[in-house]
Design an enzyme around this catalytic site. Structure first.
Site, PDB file in Angstrom:
ATOM      1  N   ARG A 177      11.572  -1.355  10.963  1.00 38.05           N
ATOM      2  CA  ARG A 177      10.464  -1.148  11.908  1.00 38.05           C
ATOM      3  C   ARG A 177      10.457  -2.252  12.956  1.00 38.05           C
ATOM      4  O   ARG A 177      10.560  -3.422  12.617  1.00 38.05           O
ATOM      5  CB  ARG A 177       9.133  -1.151  11.152  1.00 38.05           C
ATOM      6  CG  ARG A 177       8.745   0.228  10.679  1.00 38.05           C
ATOM      7  CD  ARG A 177       7.602   0.185   9.719  1.00 38.05           C
ATOM      8  NE  ARG A 177       6.402  -0.467  10.247  1.00 38.05           N
ATOM      9  CZ  ARG A 177       5.241  -0.457   9.612  1.00 38.05           C
ATOM     10  NH1 ARG A 177       5.125   0.164   8.453  1.00 38.05           N
ATOM     11  NH2 ARG A 177       4.197  -1.057  10.128  1.00 38.05           N
ATOM     12  N   LYS A 190       0.830  -1.209   0.000  1.00 34.99           N
ATOM     13  CA  LYS A 190       0.000   0.000   0.000  1.00 34.99           C
ATOM     14  C   LYS A 190       0.867   1.263   0.000  1.00 34.99           C
ATOM     15  O   LYS A 190       0.662   2.166  -0.804  1.00 34.99           O
ATOM     16  CB  LYS A 190      -0.931   0.018   1.234  1.00 34.99           C
ATOM     17  CG  LYS A 190      -1.850  -1.187   1.330  1.00 34.99           C
ATOM     18  CD  LYS A 190      -2.764  -1.105   2.541  1.00 34.99           C
ATOM     19  CE  LYS A 190      -2.058  -1.115   3.875  1.00 34.99           C
ATOM     20  NZ  LYS A 190      -1.344  -2.386   4.177  1.00 34.99           N
ATOM     21  N   ARG A 202      -9.491   0.752   8.959  1.00 35.20           N
ATOM     22  CA  ARG A 202      -9.002  -0.594   9.241  1.00 35.20           C
ATOM     23  C   ARG A 202     -10.012  -1.400  10.041  1.00 35.20           C
ATOM     24  O   ARG A 202      -9.743  -2.564  10.354  1.00 35.20           O
ATOM     25  CB  ARG A 202      -7.722  -0.480  10.057  1.00 35.20           C
ATOM     26  CG  ARG A 202      -6.448  -0.857   9.317  1.00 35.20           C
ATOM     27  CD  ARG A 202      -5.290  -0.662  10.281  1.00 35.20           C
ATOM     28  NE  ARG A 202      -4.121  -1.385   9.917  1.00 35.20           N
ATOM     29  CZ  ARG A 202      -3.076  -0.862   9.273  1.00 35.20           C
ATOM     30  NH1 ARG A 202      -3.088   0.392   8.876  1.00 35.20           N
ATOM     31  NH2 ARG A 202      -2.023  -1.594   9.032  1.00 35.20           N
ATOM     32  N   ARG A 210      -0.033  -9.153  13.508  1.00 37.52           N
ATOM     33  CA  ARG A 210      -0.684  -8.137  12.669  1.00 37.52           C
ATOM     34  C   ARG A 210      -1.558  -8.787  11.599  1.00 37.52           C
ATOM     35  O   ARG A 210      -2.621  -8.261  11.253  1.00 37.52           O
ATOM     36  CB  ARG A 210       0.373  -7.249  12.017  1.00 37.52           C
ATOM     37  CG  ARG A 210       1.006  -6.294  13.018  1.00 37.52           C
ATOM     38  CD  ARG A 210       2.341  -5.779  12.552  1.00 37.52           C
ATOM     39  NE  ARG A 210       2.221  -4.913  11.393  1.00 37.52           N
ATOM     40  CZ  ARG A 210       3.236  -4.623  10.593  1.00 37.52           C
ATOM     41  NH1 ARG A 210       4.421  -5.141  10.808  1.00 37.52           N
ATOM     42  NH2 ARG A 210       3.059  -3.808   9.581  1.00 37.52           N
ATOM     43  N   ARG A 261      11.873  -5.351   4.607  1.00 36.82           N
ATOM     44  CA  ARG A 261      11.424  -3.951   4.487  1.00 36.82           C
ATOM     45  C   ARG A 261      12.374  -3.005   5.210  1.00 36.82           C
ATOM     46  O   ARG A 261      12.812  -3.266   6.316  1.00 36.82           O
ATOM     47  CB  ARG A 261      10.008  -3.809   5.053  1.00 36.82           C
ATOM     48  CG  ARG A 261       9.571  -2.338   5.150  1.00 36.82           C
ATOM     49  CD  ARG A 261       8.107  -2.157   5.036  1.00 36.82           C
ATOM     50  NE  ARG A 261       7.374  -2.613   6.200  1.00 36.82           N
ATOM     51  CZ  ARG A 261       6.046  -2.500   6.319  1.00 36.82           C
ATOM     52  NH1 ARG A 261       5.343  -1.951   5.347  1.00 36.82           N
ATOM     53  NH2 ARG A 261       5.445  -2.940   7.389  1.00 36.82           N
TER      54      ARG A 261
HETATM   55  P1  ADP Z   1       1.398  -1.576   7.362  1.00 31.35           P
HETATM   56  O1  ADP Z   1       1.773  -0.594   6.293  1.00 31.35           O
HETATM   57  O2  ADP Z   1       2.440  -2.598   7.541  1.00 31.35           O
HETATM   58  O3  ADP Z   1       0.047  -2.159   7.188  1.00 31.35           O
HETATM   59  P2  ADP Z   1       0.906   0.761   8.948  1.00 31.35           P
HETATM   60  O4  ADP Z   1       2.100   1.637   8.849  1.00 31.35           O
HETATM   61  O5  ADP Z   1      -0.254   1.087   8.114  1.00 31.35           O
HETATM   62  O6  ADP Z   1       1.376  -0.751   8.703  1.00 31.35           O
HETATM   63  O7  ADP Z   1       0.425   0.660  10.461  1.00 31.35           O
HETATM   64  C1  ADP Z   1       1.320   0.310  11.495  1.00 31.35           C
HETATM   65  C2  ADP Z   1       0.534   0.119  12.769  1.00 31.35           C
HETATM   66  O8  ADP Z   1      -0.108   1.357  13.139  1.00 31.35           O
HETATM   67  C3  ADP Z   1      -0.608  -0.892  12.681  1.00 31.35           C
HETATM   68  O9  ADP Z   1      -0.166  -2.222  12.906  1.00 31.35           O
HETATM   69  C4  ADP Z   1      -1.532  -0.393  13.799  1.00 31.35           C
HETATM   70  O10 ADP Z   1      -1.045  -0.769  15.073  1.00 31.35           O
HETATM   71  C5  ADP Z   1      -1.391   1.129  13.675  1.00 31.35           C
HETATM   72  N1  ADP Z   1      -2.414   1.675  12.761  1.00 31.35           N
HETATM   73  C6  ADP Z   1      -2.207   2.224  11.534  1.00 31.35           C
HETATM   74  N2  ADP Z   1      -3.358   2.608  10.962  1.00 31.35           N
HETATM   75  C7  ADP Z   1      -4.344   2.286  11.854  1.00 31.35           C
HETATM   76  C8  ADP Z   1      -5.763   2.383  11.847  1.00 31.35           C
HETATM   77  N3  ADP Z   1      -6.435   2.903  10.796  1.00 31.35           N
HETATM   78  N4  ADP Z   1      -6.429   1.957  12.943  1.00 31.35           N
HETATM   79  C9  ADP Z   1      -5.794   1.446  14.003  1.00 31.35           C
HETATM   80  N5  ADP Z   1      -4.468   1.290  14.075  1.00 31.35           N
HETATM   81  C10 ADP Z   1      -3.728   1.705  13.004  1.00 31.35           C
HETATM   82  P1  ADP Z   2       2.213  -1.821   3.203  1.00 35.31           P
HETATM   83  O1  ADP Z   2       2.224  -0.321   3.165  1.00 35.31           O
HETATM   84  O2  ADP Z   2       0.986  -2.398   2.568  1.00 35.31           O
HETATM   85  O3  ADP Z   2       2.464  -2.361   4.562  1.00 35.31           O
HETATM   86  P2  ADP Z   2       4.779  -1.656   1.792  1.00 35.31           P
HETATM   87  O4  ADP Z   2       4.490  -0.762   0.637  1.00 35.31           O
HETATM   88  O5  ADP Z   2       5.528  -1.070   2.920  1.00 35.31           O
HETATM   89  O6  ADP Z   2       3.410  -2.365   2.301  1.00 35.31           O
HETATM   90  O7  ADP Z   2       5.549  -2.959   1.245  1.00 35.31           O
HETATM   91  C1  ADP Z   2       6.030  -3.960   2.137  1.00 35.31           C
HETATM   92  C2  ADP Z   2       7.427  -4.411   1.664  1.00 35.31           C
HETATM   93  O8  ADP Z   2       7.317  -5.135   0.440  1.00 35.31           O
HETATM   94  C3  ADP Z   2       8.395  -3.265   1.382  1.00 35.31           C
HETATM   95  O9  ADP Z   2       9.704  -3.672   1.749  1.00 35.31           O
HETATM   96  C4  ADP Z   2       8.282  -3.049  -0.123  1.00 35.31           C
HETATM   97  O10 ADP Z   2       9.481  -2.523  -0.691  1.00 35.31           O
HETATM   98  C5  ADP Z   2       7.996  -4.459  -0.626  1.00 35.31           C
HETATM   99  N1  ADP Z   2       7.086  -4.497  -1.784  1.00 35.31           N
HETATM  100  C6  ADP Z   2       6.008  -3.697  -2.025  1.00 35.31           C
HETATM  101  N2  ADP Z   2       5.373  -4.043  -3.169  1.00 35.31           N
HETATM  102  C7  ADP Z   2       6.046  -5.113  -3.667  1.00 35.31           C
HETATM  103  C8  ADP Z   2       5.890  -5.944  -4.830  1.00 35.31           C
HETATM  104  N3  ADP Z   2       4.884  -5.749  -5.712  1.00 35.31           N
HETATM  105  N4  ADP Z   2       6.763  -6.956  -5.012  1.00 35.31           N
HETATM  106  C9  ADP Z   2       7.761  -7.167  -4.126  1.00 35.31           C
HETATM  107  N5  ADP Z   2       7.983  -6.433  -3.023  1.00 35.31           N
HETATM  108  C10 ADP Z   2       7.135  -5.408  -2.784  1.00 35.31           C
END
Ligand code: ADP
Ligand code: ADP
Ligand code: ZN
Length: 215
Positions: A159, A13, A88, A170, A127
């Site tokens: 992270r 995302k 979420r 998660r 990541r």
């Molecule tokens: P990822 O990109 O790996 O899905 P995020 O950066 O979006 O992780 O979120 C990291 C953490 O922040 C989540 O695991 C949660 O604990 C918190 N968080 C983020 N967005 C929300 C939301 N909309 N509602 C509740 N908790 C959130």
């Molecule tokens: P989210 O915001 O949904 O948690 P991220 O954009 O941070 O996900 O992506 C999670 C990890 O996977 C990062 O290290 C990113 O560089 C990698 N990644 C994202 N998209 C792809 C893809 N299409 N193929 C392989 N690796 C990816």
């Protein structure tokens, strides 16, 4: 364009949002980034959020909704936004709809990025993050200079919640609390699915194509 990027943690995302935000000229709003910035600054919100984030749980809805409500007041949202990681939960989605309705707006499109759990665990272990919001991967999307952000030159970091046990927690949270949103938006007729297992560039192309067809 008012868009939501939906998908499990690690679906891509944030990676897609960074590119899309530039292409569509709308702000990329990540609640996760907002929480991490607050943790770094040691604000009361950051102290609260950290306990949930480190446990792989969601920050309480009222706290999260309050943050988004405030963020939407910013002038840069007048032409739309790209939500990444919000909503979420079903209550967050309902509150978000009500919030937008009050402004005479609604969500235009929800892009659901699909990636199976086993691939996610692999992605998360590689990541690397920058405090500017850019995301890298040691193999799939490495920076030009190891450990350094291409965009701003800052040092990349891992992270704490990307360790395997927390990622599994998660994913559990995602399946219990977030995946019901797929049906919620499907029923509204605004959801499209995207295969998130392809390369970053192929996924970007697929999303841009979908947006073009939608418009
Ligand atoms: P990822 O990109 O790996 O899905 P995020 O950066 O979006 O992780 O979120 C990291 C953490 O922040 C989540 O695991 C949660 O604990 C918190 N968080 C983020 N967005 C929300 C939301 N909309 N509602 C509740 N908790 C959130
Ligand atoms: P989210 O915001 O949904 O948690 P991220 O954009 O941070 O996900 O992506 C999670 C990890 O996977 C990062 O290290 C990113 O560089 C990698 N990644 C994202 N998209 C792809 C893809 N299409 N193929 C392989 N690796 C990816
Ligand atoms: Zn950076």
């Amino acid at each position: 364009m008012r868009m939501i990027l939906l998908g499990p943690p690690g679906a891509g995302k944030g990676t897609q949002a960074a590119n899309l935000s530039i292409a569509l000229k709308i702000p990329h709003i990540s609640t996760g980034d907002i929480f991490r910035a607050n943790i770094k600054e040691g604000t009361p919100l950051g102290v609260l959020a950290k306990t949930y984030i480190d446990a792989g749980k969601l920050v309480p809805d009222d706290v999260t909704i309050g943050i988004v409500e405030k963020r939407l007041e910013n002038k840069d949202c007048v032409n739309g936004f790209l939500m990444d990681g919000f909503p979420r939960t079903i209550p967050q989605a309902e509150k978000f709809d009500a919030m937008l309705e009050k402004m005479g707006r609604s969500v235009d499109l929800v892009i659901n990025i699909e990636v199976p759990d086993d691939l996610i665990v692999k992605r998360m272990s590689g990541r690397r993050m920058c405090s500017c919001g850019r995301t890298y991967h040691v193999d799939n999307n490495p920076p030009q200079k190891e450990g350094i952000c291409d965009a701003c030159g800052n040092k990349l970091y891992i992270r704490e919640d990307d360790r395997e046990e927390t990622v599994k927690e998660r994913l559990k949270t995602y399946h219990q609390q977030t995946s019901p949103l797929i049906d919620y938006y499907k029923k509204k007729g605004i959801l499209v699915n995207v295969d998130g297992t392809k390369s970053i560039d192929d996924t970007s192309r697929e999303i841009l194509e979908l947006i073009k067809n939608h418009a």
